[in-house]
Design a protein around this motif. Structure first.
Motif, PDB file in Angstrom:
ATOM      1  N   GLY A 324       0.842  -1.209   0.000  1.00  0.00           N
ATOM      2  CA  GLY A 324       0.000   0.000   0.000  1.00  0.00           C
ATOM      3  C   GLY A 324       0.865   1.242   0.000  1.00  0.00           C
ATOM      4  O   GLY A 324       2.078   1.167  -0.242  1.00  0.00           O
ATOM      5  N   THR A 325       0.222   2.379   0.269  1.00  0.00           N
ATOM      6  CA  THR A 325       0.967   3.647   0.342  1.00  0.00           C
ATOM      7  C   THR A 325       0.832   4.211   1.760  1.00  0.00           C
ATOM      8  O   THR A 325       0.010   3.749   2.537  1.00  0.00           O
ATOM      9  CB  THR A 325       0.415   4.703  -0.638  1.00  0.00           C
ATOM     10  N   GLU A 326       1.616   5.218   2.053  1.00  0.00           N
ATOM     11  CA  GLU A 326       1.504   5.876   3.360  1.00  0.00           C
ATOM     12  C   GLU A 326       0.285   6.805   3.419  1.00  0.00           C
ATOM     13  O   GLU A 326       0.033   7.440   4.423  1.00  0.00           O
ATOM     14  CB  GLU A 326       2.777   6.679   3.672  1.00  0.00           C
ATOM     15  N   GLY A 327      -0.439   6.927   2.308  1.00  0.00           N
ATOM     16  CA  GLY A 327      -1.715   7.656   2.313  1.00  0.00           C
ATOM     17  C   GLY A 327      -1.557   9.171   2.309  1.00  0.00           C
ATOM     18  O   GLY A 327      -0.442   9.712   2.196  1.00  0.00           O
ATOM     19  N   TYR A 328      -2.703   9.839   2.444  1.00  0.00           N
ATOM     20  CA  TYR A 328      -2.710  11.312   2.342  1.00  0.00           C
ATOM     21  C   TYR A 328      -1.911  11.995   3.453  1.00  0.00           C
ATOM     22  O   TYR A 328      -1.487  13.135   3.294  1.00  0.00           O
ATOM     23  CB  TYR A 328      -4.153  11.827   2.351  1.00  0.00           C
ATOM     24  N   GLU A 329      -1.698  11.297   4.580  1.00  0.00           N
ATOM     25  CA  GLU A 329      -0.908  11.896   5.672  1.00  0.00           C
ATOM     26  C   GLU A 329       0.490  12.275   5.197  1.00  0.00           C
ATOM     27  O   GLU A 329       1.102  13.218   5.685  1.00  0.00           O
ATOM     28  CB  GLU A 329      -0.755  10.914   6.837  1.00  0.00           C
ATOM     29  N   LYS A 330       1.019  11.446   4.252  1.00  0.00           N
ATOM     30  CA  LYS A 330       2.404  11.649   3.808  1.00  0.00           C
ATOM     31  C   LYS A 330       2.509  12.010   2.319  1.00  0.00           C
ATOM     32  O   LYS A 330       3.604  12.245   1.831  1.00  0.00           O
ATOM     33  CB  LYS A 330       3.217  10.365   4.033  1.00  0.00           C
ATOM     34  N   ALA A 331       1.390  12.007   1.610  1.00  0.00           N
ATOM     35  CA  ALA A 331       1.453  12.246   0.159  1.00  0.00           C
ATOM     36  C   ALA A 331       1.722  13.717  -0.126  1.00  0.00           C
ATOM     37  O   ALA A 331       1.114  14.595   0.479  1.00  0.00           O
ATOM     38  CB  ALA A 331       0.138  11.833  -0.490  1.00  0.00           C
TER      39      ALA A 331
END
Ligand SMILES: Cc1cc2nc3c(=O)[nH]c(=O)nc-3n(C[C@H](O)[C@H](O)[C@H](O)COP(=O)(O)OP(=O)(O)OC[C@H]3O[C@@H](n4cnc5c(N)ncnc54)[C@H](O)[C@@H]3O)c2cc1C
Length: 388
Positions: A324-331
């Motif tokens: 997965g990705t680190e999501g909007y927190e880190k995008a």
């Protein structure tokens, strides 16, 4: 209390400020409505605090969008040179870091200060702590905050994407587009670190901090830059770039030794064919710990020519499937957004709703890493500002 203007700009980030300046210079009475207690918070944290404000080599190919042609017109009419001219007019010192990326010598505050000064010069009215909660269209647009109401015949939505909610990102721009019947290309986090599966993480993540130059590829795109191992997976410019193109459960292909052949040495019959000789070769291209760890997981099944050829292929096309990705927190950005088919490429105005404009990150145009997202914010902001 109702305030009347020629145009309302929702969001005082990069795109909104540029739009307001362009319209203000042309004599429009413009208000910027910003829900935060100050303008341009993302500008301040950008580029590690030095704001990578543009890229000298900006091309339409540096952007993702369902319609790759959409951004061309705005990018051609407000170029990196136009923004550099503004930076130079304000005497802001800057430098090229790498690959055409221009950064402030001192601080991102210089860029925000410049935009604020230009807004003042253009007579733009700024309303902070003004979170727009509702928009209605009668003969004009009416934007309502808890403490005030604003009216104008034109409304520019510059509320950005979903990345970094803790500094004020909201979904308001997308909601507004839906309210007016415009299509949205479902947003996803871009320029974001990737998380590895539990198995891959247990194999590599204790090497957090180790980096190497690689080519990372996915969905026909490839980037030759640094890869960085993190505590949860992979990051570094090569991974951030490719992350914008990555879709769940797809593998990335990583070339660990770009442009080189690590098994060439074994063509010489005097070189012993064993793990130790192989380690020596791979360590020429990768940091020792990464080279050794990778080879532990990819020991050749035999030392025949075909087995070495297979290993060579693996080195250049190492498939790894992020969990997965680190999501909007880190995008760093939000890809997707307001469908460009709904907007005029020249003015950013919605064809179905005259007077309604969308600019910056809320639109389905997303730049690569390296100053391209700001260039899109400036260019799309200027395009709308000139049409108001
Ligand atoms: C950590 C980080 C570093 C980055 N570094 C770079 C870089 O160096 N170079 C580069 O090119 N790009 C960089 N980016 C990306 C770049 O910052 C964005 O693409 C750009 O800021 C988008 O501009 P925008 O004006 O569209 O949106 P934003 O800058 O996000 O501005 C939107 C504004 O709207 C306001 N808002 C939202 N909802 C409402 C509402 N309902 N009412 C009123 N106001 C509202 C928000 O508070 C915000 O001020 C970085 C991003 C991050 C997160």
């Amino acid at each position: 209390m109702t305030h009347s203007f020629d145009a309302l700009v929702l969001g005082g980030g990069a795109a909104g400020l540029m739009c307001a300046i362009e319209a203000g210079i042309r004599g429009r009475r413009v208000a910027v409505l910003e829900h935060s207690d100050r303008l341009g918070k993302k500008i301040l944290i950008s580029g590690g605090g030095r704001c990578n404000f543009t890229n000298l080599h900006c091309q339409p190919e540096n952007f993702l969008s369902a319609n790759p042609h959409f951004a061309k017109s705005a990018l051609a009419r407000y170029t990196p040179q136009d923004f550099i001219a503004l930076v130079e007019k304000h005497g802001i010192p800057y430098h090229e870091k790498t690959l055409g990326q221009l950064f402030c010598d001192r601080s991102a505050r210089d860029i925000l200060g410049m935009l604020e000064a230009e807004c003042e010069h253009a007579g733009v009215s700024i309303f902070l702590n003004t979170k727009i909660q509702q928009v209605e269209r009668t003969t004009e647009f009416i934007a309502r905050a808890s403490n005030a109401e604003f009216k104008a015949p034109a409304l520019v939505v510059a509320t950005g994407g979903l990345s970094i909610p803790k500094i004020g990102a909201t979904a308001f721009g997308y909601d507004l587009a839906r309210q007016f019947g415009l299509a949205i290309r479902e947003p996803w986090p871009g320029l974001v670190p990737l998380i590895l599966s539990r198995e891959d993480c247990s194999r590599y993540c204790d090497l957090a901090g180790v980096s190497a130059e690689v080519i990372a590829s996915c969905n026909g795109q490839q980037f030759r830059e640094k890869l960085l191992i993190t505590h949860r997976g992979l990051s570094g410019p090569a991974i951030l770039q490719v992350s914008s193109y990555w879709k769940e459960s797809q593998p990335l292909l990583i070339d660990l030794a770009p442009g080189s052949e690590i098994t060439v040495v074994f063509h010489d019959s005097k070189t012993p064919r064993n793990q130790s000789a192989l380690r020596t070769e791979l360590r020429k291209f990768l940091p020792q710990r990464l080279a050794d760890r990778w080879l532990d997981a990819h020991t050749p099944t035999s030392w025949t020519n075909p087995a070495l050829a297979a290993l060579e292929k693996q080195v250049h096309e190492w498939p790894i499937t992020p969990a997965g990705t680190e999501g909007y927190e880190k995008a760093e950005v939000t890809a997707g957004g307001v469908d460009t088919n709904e907007l005029s490429a020249k003015t950013m105005e919605a064809s179905k709703v005259p007077g309604l404009f969308f600019i910056g990150e809320v639109v389905d145009v997303t730049g690569h890493l390296g100053g391209f997202n700001f260039q899109w914010a400036w260019a799309s902001g200027a395009a709308a500002g000139r049409a108001l």
